[in-house]
Write an enzyme that holds these catalytic residues in place. Structure first.
Site, PDB file in Angstrom:
ATOM      1  N   ARG A 164       0.912  -1.217  -0.147  1.00  0.00           N
ATOM      2  CA  ARG A 164      -0.180   0.133   0.028  1.00  0.00           C
ATOM      3  C   ARG A 164       0.887   1.252  -0.033  1.00  0.00           C
ATOM      4  O   ARG A 164       0.567   2.226   0.696  1.00  0.00           O
ATOM      5  CB  ARG A 164      -0.735   0.054   1.219  1.00  0.00           C
ATOM      6  CG  ARG A 164      -1.839  -1.022   1.223  1.00  0.00           C
ATOM      7  CD  ARG A 164      -2.830  -1.055  -0.062  1.00  0.00           C
ATOM      8  NE  ARG A 164      -4.045  -1.807   0.248  1.00  0.00           N
ATOM      9  CZ  ARG A 164      -4.145  -2.985  -0.099  1.00  0.00           C
ATOM     10  NH1 ARG A 164      -3.236  -3.680  -0.852  1.00  0.00           N
ATOM     11  NH2 ARG A 164      -5.297  -3.635   0.009  1.00  0.00           N
ATOM     12  N   SER A 242     -10.864  -1.245   2.951  1.00  0.00           N
ATOM     13  CA  SER A 242     -10.027  -1.257   4.182  1.00  0.00           C
ATOM     14  C   SER A 242      -9.752   0.287   4.753  1.00  0.00           C
ATOM     15  O   SER A 242      -9.055   1.008   3.716  1.00  0.00           O
ATOM     16  CB  SER A 242      -8.739  -1.935   3.960  1.00  0.00           C
ATOM     17  OG  SER A 242      -8.897  -3.071   3.428  1.00  0.00           O
ATOM     18  N   GLU A 343      -5.404   3.926   5.712  1.00  0.00           N
ATOM     19  CA  GLU A 343      -5.104   3.626   4.570  1.00  0.00           C
ATOM     20  C   GLU A 343      -5.807   4.814   3.524  1.00  0.00           C
ATOM     21  O   GLU A 343      -5.345   5.157   2.591  1.00  0.00           O
ATOM     22  CB  GLU A 343      -5.615   2.194   3.839  1.00  0.00           C
ATOM     23  CG  GLU A 343      -5.400   1.925   2.367  1.00  0.00           C
ATOM     24  CD  GLU A 343      -5.792   0.699   1.888  1.00  0.00           C
ATOM     25  OE1 GLU A 343      -5.531  -0.358   2.679  1.00  0.00           O
ATOM     26  OE2 GLU A 343      -6.663   0.378   0.970  1.00  0.00           O
TER      27      GLU A 343
HETATM   28  N1  EPU Z   1     -10.605 -10.869  10.068  1.00  0.00           N
HETATM   29  C1  EPU Z   1     -11.265 -10.610  11.411  1.00  0.00           C
HETATM   30  N2  EPU Z   1     -12.590  -9.930  11.360  1.00  0.00           N
HETATM   31  C2  EPU Z   1     -12.817  -9.408  10.323  1.00  0.00           C
HETATM   32  C3  EPU Z   1     -12.433  -9.820   8.821  1.00  0.00           C
HETATM   33  C4  EPU Z   1     -11.319 -10.094   8.981  1.00  0.00           C
HETATM   34  O1  EPU Z   1     -10.822 -10.853  12.261  1.00  0.00           O
HETATM   35  O2  EPU Z   1     -14.165  -8.513  10.437  1.00  0.00           O
HETATM   36  C5  EPU Z   1      -9.486 -11.276  10.066  1.00  0.00           C
HETATM   37  C6  EPU Z   1      -9.468 -13.060   9.719  1.00  0.00           C
HETATM   38  O3  EPU Z   1      -8.457 -13.623  10.449  1.00  0.00           O
HETATM   39  C7  EPU Z   1      -8.931 -13.055   8.459  1.00  0.00           C
HETATM   40  C8  EPU Z   1      -7.940 -11.758   8.125  1.00  0.00           C
HETATM   41  O4  EPU Z   1      -8.648 -10.806   8.998  1.00  0.00           O
HETATM   42  O5  EPU Z   1      -8.430 -14.379   7.913  1.00  0.00           O
HETATM   43  C9  EPU Z   1      -8.082 -11.381   6.707  1.00  0.00           C
HETATM   44  O6  EPU Z   1      -9.270 -10.812   6.117  1.00  0.00           O
HETATM   45  P1  EPU Z   1      -9.426 -10.544   4.793  1.00  0.00           P
HETATM   46  O7  EPU Z   1      -8.929 -11.762   3.953  1.00  0.00           O
HETATM   47  O8  EPU Z   1     -10.704 -10.074   4.414  1.00  0.00           O
HETATM   48  O9  EPU Z   1      -8.411  -9.515   4.225  1.00  0.00           O
HETATM   49  P2  EPU Z   1      -7.666  -8.176   4.923  1.00  0.00           P
HETATM   50  O10 EPU Z   1      -6.402  -8.570   5.390  1.00  0.00           O
HETATM   51  O11 EPU Z   1      -8.672  -7.587   6.085  1.00  0.00           O
HETATM   52  C10 EPU Z   1      -6.734  -7.181   2.576  1.00  0.00           C
HETATM   53  C11 EPU Z   1      -6.973  -6.040   2.123  1.00  0.00           C
HETATM   54  C12 EPU Z   1      -8.080  -5.955   1.171  1.00  0.00           C
HETATM   55  C13 EPU Z   1      -8.049  -7.163   0.325  1.00  0.00           C
HETATM   56  C14 EPU Z   1      -8.142  -8.487   1.029  1.00  0.00           C
HETATM   57  C15 EPU Z   1      -8.159  -9.534   0.255  1.00  0.00           C
HETATM   58  C16 EPU Z   1      -5.369  -4.184   3.391  1.00  0.00           C
HETATM   59  C17 EPU Z   1      -5.400  -3.143   4.250  1.00  0.00           C
HETATM   60  N3  EPU Z   1      -6.613  -4.874   2.876  1.00  0.00           N
HETATM   61  O12 EPU Z   1      -7.571  -7.218   3.851  1.00  0.00           O
HETATM   62  O13 EPU Z   1      -8.185  -4.721   0.502  1.00  0.00           O
HETATM   63  O14 EPU Z   1      -9.544  -6.962  -0.587  1.00  0.00           O
HETATM   64  O15 EPU Z   1      -6.748  -8.256   1.999  1.00  0.00           O
HETATM   65  O16 EPU Z   1      -6.800  -9.831  -0.311  1.00  0.00           O
HETATM   66  O17 EPU Z   1      -4.253  -4.770   2.989  1.00  0.00           O
HETATM   67  C18 EPU Z   1      -8.710  -2.482   0.545  1.00  0.00           C
HETATM   68  O18 EPU Z   1      -7.532  -2.195   0.527  1.00  0.00           O
HETATM   69  O19 EPU Z   1      -9.214  -1.477   0.441  1.00  0.00           O
HETATM   70  C19 EPU Z   1      -9.052  -3.779   0.433  1.00  0.00           C
HETATM   71  C20 EPU Z   1     -10.319  -4.144   0.506  1.00  0.00           C
END
Ligand code: EPU
Length: 348
Positions: A164, A242, A343
């Site tokens: 990012r 995010s 972000e």
């Molecule tokens: N999780 C929670 N609670 C929640 C949601 C998720 O505890 O409400 C935990 C779970 O353990 C899950 C982990 O977070 O396994 C990861 O969740 P997710 O796969 O949804 O990914 P993220 O790390 O929250 C990142 C990006 C997203 C992208 C997803 C998928 C960032 C800041 N965000 O989210 O990007 O779509 O991975 O690759 O890196 C964005 O930048 O706007 C965005 C949506």
């Protein structure tokens, strides 16, 4: 180029906040951009900003300067031989339209990035990423205009992409406008299905040994389905994806936190110069542990389906969203000693 005064920005930010800008310059032809910059500068004595899809910005009140809206499109491709295609898109093309165009042609590279809101011109700034892929992976070059110099083209190396992050959030912050972006895509299958959600989704087909290899278009459709199931649609409920970055921890930090919180998720950060000495944890998990998931405060709140997404239910104020973000940050800092970095860019 069209110029509006006291312009409603609610359609130009995915939070759907009903704020106004003193001036709004709509640039539909790339050639008009230098004149738009000059005009905005004269009208506001340098107080202007560029806006693409408005999917990564939080207006905390009316904007007293000029918004230059990059609305010019253009999509073309060149075959380069060597099983590669160079695709070039204008800053105002919607990111998802670019992904759809490439996957429907059967090309590989952008399929995991389907359905990310926003425009092509904004994608390199924060090096958008999802499902194990970042736009920097198949990025070739971009063209743009520095505010103090002639138009130029930057290679991938100069852009210095990180998680990012890029040169456009660092040295060139507020000093460069991207006009065209080029991606080098592959014509031969190259599925990247390591991300857990995608792996599960395609495991069944692989498990049955049908030998069916998904196309890039099928992967893009699967990504779109997964996103729909987890992330609120900005067309229905205001949000900017995010709100915070996932924090990067040193090895020592990660170990001591893991001792205290054995369930805390830890991932390898996806960076090209990964040394193995850092880990990424989940901001969503930290926020959920602090009890914020689904929390509502008047017209703003935290999504019920994803703790990392702040939402605007309508008729709310950007400053209330920003205050909520600060309160979330404080409680994560108190509980885990981690400072979450937004972000989303606030316009205060
Ligand atoms: N999780 C929670 N609670 C929640 C949601 C998720 O505890 O409400 C935990 C779970 O353990 C899950 C982990 O977070 O396994 C990861 O969740 P997710 O796969 O949804 O990914 P993220 O790390 O929250 C990142 C990006 C997203 C992208 C997803 C998928 C960032 C800041 N965000 O989210 O990007 O779509 O991975 O690759 O890196 C964005 O930048 O706007 C965005 C949506």
């Amino acid at each position: 180029m069209k110029i509006y005064k006291n312009h409603d920005l609610s359609r130009y930010n995915t939070f759907g906040l009903g704020v106004k800008s003193a001036y709004f310059l709509e640039v539909e032809q790339e050639d008009d951009l230098p004149r738009a910059i000059e005009t905005a500068d004269e009208l506001t004595q340098g107080n202007f900003m560029f806006l693409g899809g408005g999917s990564n910005v939080l207006f905390c009140g009316d904007y007293k300067g000029a918004v230059i809206h990059l609305a010019f499109g253009g999509l073309e491709f060149h075959e380069t031989g060597r099983n590669q295609i160079l695709v070039e898109a204008g800053a105002g093309v919607s990111w998802h339209d670019l992904v759809t165009y490439t996957t429907q042609n059967g090309w590989w590279g952008l399929e995991n990035l389907a359905m990310i809101p926003g425009s092509v011109g904004a994608a390199p700034i924060q090096n958008i990423g999802a499902y194990g892929v970042e736009q920097g992976d198949c990025f070739e070059s971009l063209s743009g205009i520095p505010l103090n110099g002639p138009p130029c083209t930057y290679s991938k190396k100069i852009c210095d992409f990180g998680y990012r992050n890029s040169i456009f959030k660092q040295e060139l912050k507020n000093n460069f406008v991207i006009t065209r972006v080029r991606y080098l895509l592959e014509t031969q299958p190259n599925p990247r299905l390591d991300y857990q959600d995608l792996k599960l989704r395609f495991a069944e087909a692989f498990g049955k040994g049908t030998g069916h290899q998904p196309s890039s278009n099928e992967i893009a459709n699967a990504v779109a389905d997964i996103r729909r199931s987890k992330l609120p649609d900005p067309a229905l409920i205001g949000n900017a994806g995010s709100f915070f970055k996932n924090p990067i921890l040193t090895k020592e930090q990660a170990e001591s936190l893991k001792n205290l919180h054995p369930n805390m998720p830890l991932f390898a950060p996806k960076t090209e110069n990964d040394t193995g000495s850092e880990s990424k944890t989940s901001a969503a998990w930290l926020i959920e542990q602090c009890g914020w998931k689904g929390h509502r405060r008047g017209a703003v709140g935290v999504s019920e389906t994803h703790a990392l997404v702040l939402v605007h239910y309508g008729d709310g104020k950007g400053e209330d969203l920003w205050q909520l973000a600060q309160d979330i940050r404080s409680s994560v800092r108190m509980e885990f000693g981690i400072d979450l970095e937004p972000e989303v860019n606030p316009v205060l």
